[in-house]
Design an enzyme around this catalytic site. Structure first.
Site, PDB file in Angstrom:
ATOM      1  N   CYS A  83       0.825  -1.210   0.000  1.00 27.35           N
ATOM      2  CA  CYS A  83       0.000   0.000   0.000  1.00 27.35           C
ATOM      3  C   CYS A  83       0.865   1.268   0.000  1.00 27.35           C
ATOM      4  CB  CYS A  83      -0.916   0.002   1.227  1.00 27.35           C
ATOM      5  SG  CYS A  83      -1.944   1.475   1.314  1.00 27.35           S
ATOM      6  N   SER A 121      -4.320   8.614   5.263  1.00 22.92           N
ATOM      7  CA  SER A 121      -2.885   8.880   5.355  1.00 22.92           C
ATOM      8  C   SER A 121      -2.559  10.355   5.607  1.00 22.92           C
ATOM      9  CB  SER A 121      -2.170   8.385   4.093  1.00 22.92           C
ATOM     10  OG  SER A 121      -2.686   9.004   2.934  1.00 22.92           O
ATOM     11  N   LYS A 133     -10.624  -8.978   5.580  1.00 21.59           N
ATOM     12  CA  LYS A 133     -10.356  -8.035   6.674  1.00 21.59           C
ATOM     13  C   LYS A 133     -10.917  -8.556   7.996  1.00 21.59           C
ATOM     14  CE  LYS A 133     -10.844  -4.396   3.274  1.00 21.59           C
ATOM     15  NZ  LYS A 133     -11.725  -3.368   2.717  1.00 21.59           N
TER      16      LYS A 133
HETATM   17  N1  LIG Z   1      -7.386   7.861   0.928  1.00 17.80           N
HETATM   18  C1  LIG Z   1      -6.801   6.737   1.639  1.00 17.80           C
HETATM   19  C2  LIG Z   1      -6.525   5.628   0.655  1.00 17.80           C
HETATM   20  C3  LIG Z   1      -6.149   4.332   1.353  1.00 17.80           C
HETATM   21  C4  LIG Z   1      -6.325   3.133   0.441  1.00 17.80           C
HETATM   22  O1  LIG Z   1      -6.880   3.230  -0.660  1.00 17.80           O
HETATM   23  N2  LIG Z   1      -5.807   1.960   0.894  1.00 17.80           N
HETATM   24  C5  LIG Z   1      -5.990   0.756   0.137  1.00 17.80           C
HETATM   25  C6  LIG Z   1      -4.692  -0.044   0.068  1.00 17.80           C
HETATM   26  S1  LIG Z   1      -3.388   0.865  -0.745  1.00 17.80           S
HETATM   27  C7  LIG Z   1      -6.991  -0.133   0.822  1.00 17.80           C
HETATM   28  O2  LIG Z   1      -6.990  -0.240   2.035  1.00 17.80           O
HETATM   29  N3  LIG Z   1      -7.847  -0.809   0.044  1.00 17.80           N
HETATM   30  C8  LIG Z   1      -8.752  -1.785   0.587  1.00 17.80           C
HETATM   31  C9  LIG Z   1     -10.173  -1.524   0.197  1.00 17.80           C
HETATM   32  O3  LIG Z   1     -10.453  -0.472  -0.405  1.00 17.80           O
HETATM   33  O4  LIG Z   1     -11.010  -2.371   0.488  1.00 17.80           O
HETATM   34  C10 LIG Z   1      -5.537   7.183   2.364  1.00 17.80           C
HETATM   35  O5  LIG Z   1      -4.921   8.176   1.925  1.00 17.80           O
HETATM   36  O6  LIG Z   1      -5.182   6.598   3.397  1.00 17.80           O
END
Ligand SMILES: N[C@@H](CCC(=O)N[C@@H](CS)C(=O)NCC(=O)O)C(=O)O
Length: 83
Positions: free
Chosen positions: A12, A65, A39
């Site tokens: 990620c 983040s 999850k």
């Molecule tokens: N806007 C979020 C994006 C986080 C994100 O998209 N994480 C992804 C992995 S890189 C995730 O957890 N995806 C799992 C899902 O959407 O079910 C941030 O900046 O933290």
């Protein structure tokens, strides 16, 4: 166990932002990898959108983040932003 726990996923890029900040600041943290294809319930309870990263600081989860980076900048030494 450290006061900072990062809920993580190895691939990620949003997690990597947090890891870079924590590392540059020399902060001690524990990292737990989450299986995003399966999850765990405890993770869904602290991550409203079910996404990594989540930073748990002194028991309080912080998600997304950018807020995590802002929190680290405000609470950890070695500023990464110019004054
Ligand atoms: N806007 C979020 C994006 C986080 C994100 O998209 N994480 C992804 C992995 S890189 C995730 O957890 N995806 C799992 C899902 O959407 O079910 C941030 O900046 O933290």
């Amino acid at each position: 166990m450290s006061n900072l726990q990062l809920m993580s996923h190895a691939l990620c890029p949003y997690v990597q932002r947090a890891v870079i900040s924590l590392t540059e600041k020399g902060a001690l943290f524990d990292r737990t990898d989450i299986d995003l294809a399966n999850k765990p319930d405890w993770f869904l309870q602290i991550s409203p959108l079910g996404k990594t990263p989540v930073l748990i600081s002194v028991g309080q989860p912080i998600f997304e983040s950018v807020p995590i980076l802002e929190y680290l900048e405000e609470t950890q030494p070695h500023p990464l932003h110019p004054a």
